[in-house]
Scaffold this motif. Structure first.
Motif, mmCIF file in Angstrom:
data_model
loop_
_atom_site.group_PDB
_atom_site.id
_atom_site.type_symbol
_atom_site.label_atom_id
_atom_site.label_comp_id
_atom_site.label_asym_id
_atom_site.label_seq_id
_atom_site.Cartn_x
_atom_site.Cartn_y
_atom_site.Cartn_z
ATOM 1 N N HIS A 1 -0.272 -1.330 -1.949
ATOM 2 C CA HIS A 1 -1.241 -1.265 -0.868
ATOM 3 C C HIS A 1 -0.516 -0.734 0.368
ATOM 4 O O HIS A 1 0.528 -1.258 0.750
ATOM 5 C CB HIS A 1 -1.834 -2.642 -0.570
ATOM 6 C CG HIS A 1 -2.807 -3.110 -1.603
ATOM 7 N ND1 HIS A 1 -3.697 -4.143 -1.381
ATOM 8 C CD2 HIS A 1 -3.039 -2.690 -2.868
ATOM 9 C CE1 HIS A 1 -4.430 -4.332 -2.456
ATOM 10 N NE2 HIS A 1 -4.044 -3.464 -3.379
ATOM 11 N N VAL A 2 -1.076 0.304 0.962
ATOM 12 C CA VAL A 2 -0.504 0.896 2.179
ATOM 13 C C VAL A 2 -1.388 0.493 3.344
ATOM 14 O O VAL A 2 -2.585 0.817 3.365
ATOM 15 C CB VAL A 2 -0.417 2.430 2.069
ATOM 16 C CG1 VAL A 2 0.243 3.017 3.318
ATOM 17 C CG2 VAL A 2 0.369 2.838 0.820
ATOM 18 N N ARG A 3 -0.803 -0.222 4.308
ATOM 19 C CA ARG A 3 -1.577 -0.782 5.406
ATOM 20 C C ARG A 3 -1.061 -0.275 6.746
ATOM 21 O O ARG A 3 0.117 0.065 6.904
ATOM 22 C CB ARG A 3 -1.520 -2.310 5.382
ATOM 23 C CG ARG A 3 -2.039 -2.935 4.099
ATOM 24 C CD ARG A 3 -2.031 -4.454 4.176
ATOM 25 N NE ARG A 3 -2.881 -4.950 5.240
ATOM 26 C CZ ARG A 3 -4.197 -5.129 5.129
ATOM 27 N NH1 ARG A 3 -4.813 -4.864 3.988
ATOM 28 N NH2 ARG A 3 -4.898 -5.578 6.134
ATOM 29 N N LEU B 1 -7.990 6.498 -1.279
ATOM 30 C CA LEU B 1 -7.953 6.357 0.174
ATOM 31 C C LEU B 1 -9.072 5.438 0.651
ATOM 32 O O LEU B 1 -10.192 5.487 0.139
ATOM 33 C CB LEU B 1 -8.098 7.725 0.847
ATOM 34 C CG LEU B 1 -7.036 8.776 0.516
ATOM 35 C CD1 LEU B 1 -7.313 10.067 1.273
ATOM 36 C CD2 LEU B 1 -5.635 8.251 0.847
ATOM 37 N N LEU B 2 -8.752 4.615 1.640
ATOM 38 C CA LEU B 2 -9.721 3.723 2.284
ATOM 39 C C LEU B 2 -10.596 3.017 1.247
ATOM 40 O O LEU B 2 -11.825 3.152 1.242
ATOM 41 C CB LEU B 2 -10.590 4.513 3.270
ATOM 42 C CG LEU B 2 -9.825 5.223 4.395
ATOM 43 C CD1 LEU B 2 -10.759 6.097 5.210
ATOM 44 C CD2 LEU B 2 -9.124 4.206 5.292
ATOM 45 N N PRO B 3 -9.972 2.224 0.380
ATOM 46 C CA PRO B 3 -10.723 1.628 -0.740
ATOM 47 C C PRO B 3 -11.641 0.473 -0.359
ATOM 48 O O PRO B 3 -12.515 0.107 -1.136
ATOM 49 C CB PRO B 3 -9.609 1.138 -1.667
ATOM 50 C CG PRO B 3 -8.459 0.836 -0.743
ATOM 51 C CD PRO B 3 -8.541 1.877 0.336
ATOM 52 N N ASP B 4 -11.448 -0.136 0.822
ATOM 53 C CA ASP B 4 -12.211 -1.333 1.172
ATOM 54 C C ASP B 4 -12.822 -1.159 2.569
ATOM 55 O O ASP B 4 -12.124 -1.306 3.579
ATOM 56 C CB ASP B 4 -11.291 -2.563 1.147
ATOM 57 C CG ASP B 4 -12.039 -3.861 1.364
ATOM 58 O OD1 ASP B 4 -13.244 -3.811 1.684
ATOM 59 O OD2 ASP B 4 -11.414 -4.937 1.231
ATOM 60 N N ALA C 1 -4.747 2.833 1.881
ATOM 61 C CA ALA C 1 -4.714 3.444 0.554
ATOM 62 C C ALA C 1 -4.178 2.460 -0.468
ATOM 63 O O ALA C 1 -3.432 1.537 -0.132
ATOM 64 C CB ALA C 1 -3.842 4.700 0.565
ATOM 65 N N VAL C 2 -4.552 2.684 -1.709
ATOM 66 C CA VAL C 2 -3.972 1.983 -2.849
ATOM 67 C C VAL C 2 -3.400 3.038 -3.785
ATOM 68 O O VAL C 2 -4.083 4.014 -4.119
ATOM 69 C CB VAL C 2 -5.009 1.118 -3.584
ATOM 70 C CG1 VAL C 2 -4.419 0.556 -4.870
ATOM 71 C CG2 VAL C 2 -5.495 -0.010 -2.688
ATOM 72 N N TRP D 1 -7.908 12.230 8.523
ATOM 73 C CA TRP D 1 -6.584 12.016 9.092
ATOM 74 C C TRP D 1 -5.569 11.687 7.992
ATOM 75 O O TRP D 1 -4.424 12.140 8.047
ATOM 76 C CB TRP D 1 -6.626 10.892 10.124
ATOM 77 C CG TRP D 1 -7.624 11.103 11.227
ATOM 78 C CD1 TRP D 1 -8.161 12.292 11.642
ATOM 79 C CD2 TRP D 1 -8.227 10.091 12.039
ATOM 80 N NE1 TRP D 1 -9.046 12.082 12.672
ATOM 81 C CE2 TRP D 1 -9.110 10.752 12.941
ATOM 82 C CE3 TRP D 1 -8.102 8.701 12.108
ATOM 83 C CZ2 TRP D 1 -9.864 10.050 13.891
ATOM 84 C CZ3 TRP D 1 -8.851 8.003 13.051
ATOM 85 C CH2 TRP D 1 -9.716 8.669 13.928
ATOM 86 N N LEU D 2 -6.000 10.911 7.006
ATOM 87 C CA LEU D 2 -5.108 10.570 5.897
ATOM 88 C C LEU D 2 -4.820 11.793 5.027
ATOM 89 O O LEU D 2 -3.700 11.967 4.538
ATOM 90 C CB LEU D 2 -5.710 9.450 5.058
ATOM 91 C CG LEU D 2 -5.855 8.094 5.758
ATOM 92 C CD1 LEU D 2 -6.578 7.095 4.856
ATOM 93 C CD2 LEU D 2 -4.497 7.537 6.173
ATOM 94 N N VAL D 3 -5.815 12.626 4.837
ATOM 95 C CA VAL D 3 -5.607 13.879 4.106
ATOM 96 C C VAL D 3 -4.623 14.764 4.878
ATOM 97 O O VAL D 3 -3.677 15.320 4.307
ATOM 98 C CB VAL D 3 -6.953 14.609 3.907
ATOM 99 C CG1 VAL D 3 -6.735 16.055 3.460
ATOM 100 C CG2 VAL D 3 -7.809 13.870 2.892
ATOM 101 N N ALA D 4 -4.832 14.879 6.176
ATOM 102 C CA ALA D 4 -3.977 15.733 6.998
ATOM 103 C C ALA D 4 -2.537 15.231 7.036
ATOM 104 O O ALA D 4 -1.590 16.026 6.993
ATOM 105 C CB ALA D 4 -4.537 15.822 8.415
#
Length: 306
Positions: free
Chosen positions: A19-21, A64-67, A75-76, A232-235
């Motif tokens: 898990h990436v927080r 990305l942004l699973p919850d 991300a997970v 933003w996460l894609v970038a």
């Protein structure tokens, strides 16, 4: 931004997943009020995790942004099976340890078209676009950076936020685990057009030299069609892939975000004829010193294993 390292990793043994927080205690509310830059930084770390997993023989499957109820969970990454033979992540692994931010002058030698094409392709693999501005757009970018620098110089809150991440004294630099230490400031710019943030601000540093920077800096803009947290996460992942590929190609790089930190200036950085809707990062690249390594937080601070 500023080597704040605003990420946390949690590994769940039973699920074989990371898990990436986001660590909001390391956010910058004045210069990054939407946490756009924080998302980019965390996504760069996420991409390095994917590369390291592939290097170790795993296939990283990323969501990305699973919850929606937990926006800090960015991300997970699930580790599954063996990496396929055609995997394009593992070859980037050596560059993780070599990549640096260089605040040194670069030469005026042009980056070959073949390398530029490879960097464009690297961004596309992650769902973003990389463009090399023409002369008109380049001058607009440089003017925007100077405009943003001037505004920052008149903004006490922005200056105070920057100082939080500066490690100016010798002892502070030696003990640093984050932030920008004095040895990474680079020389004071005597002249030249390269957009390099001066972390020393108005404070003179004993023994700091001056240098002439490139007169025609080579910049690339990385962007996305939309401007939401997922974008933003894609970038951020595309940015890191580009930086790692540039490192393997023998290029020195630095990031320029001053003009993107102010909404009233950021929109000017976009080329209206481009399909790129929003510029997420400006990358300076060329041939020159790679720059020193900057400090990293201990693994025990950023990783939890359950």
């Amino acid at each position: 931004m500023h080597n704040a390292q605003p990420w946390e990793f949690r590994f769940l043994r039973g699920d074989g997943a990371f898990h990436v927080r986001a660590d909001l205690d390391r956010a910058m509310p004045r210069t990054d009020p939407t946490t756009r830059a924080l998302h980019l930084g965390c996504a760069a770390a996420l991409f390095n995790l994917r590369v390291a997993a592939a290097h170790a023989g795993w296939t990283p499957v990323t969501e990305l942004l699973p919850d929606p109820s937990d926006p800090r969970l960015l991300a997970v990454v699930r580790l599954t099976g063996q990496a396929p033979p055609e995997d394009d992540l593992a070859p980037l692994y050596p560059a993780i340890h070599r990549r640096r931010t260089s605040r040194q002058p670069f030469s005026d030698e042009a980056v070959p078209d073949a390398i530029r094409d490879g960097l464009r392709a690297a961004a596309l693999l992650e769902g973003a676009r990389l463009a090399f501005p023409d002369t008109w757009h380049l001058q607009t970018l440089l003017d925007s950076v100077r405009d943003a620098e001037g505004r920052d110089a008149q903004d006490p809150a922005a200056e105070e936020e920057l100082r939080r991440w500066v490690r100016a004294g010798t002892d502070a630099a030696r003990a640093a685990r984050d932030g920008v230490p004095v040895y990474a400031f680079g020389p004071l710019k005597e002249r030249g057009g390269a957009p390099v943030r001066d972390f020393a601000g108005r404070e003179p540093l004993p023994g700091r030299g001056t240098a002439v920077f490139e007169s025609a800096p080579q910049l690339a803009v990385l962007g996305t069609r939309d401007d939401r947290p997922r974008d933003w996460l894609v970038a951020g992942q595309a940015m890191e892939r580009v930086l790692l590929q540039a490192t393997l190609d023998g290029l020195a790089t630095s990031l320029t975000s001053q003009a993107l930190e102010r909404p009233e200036v950021r929109w000017i950085t976009r080329d209206p004829e481009s399909a790129m809707g929003f510029v997420q990062m400006v990358i300076r690249l060329g041939y020159g010193p790679s720059g020193p390594a900057t400090p990293r937080r201990p693994v025990t601070e950023v990783l939890t294993i359950d």
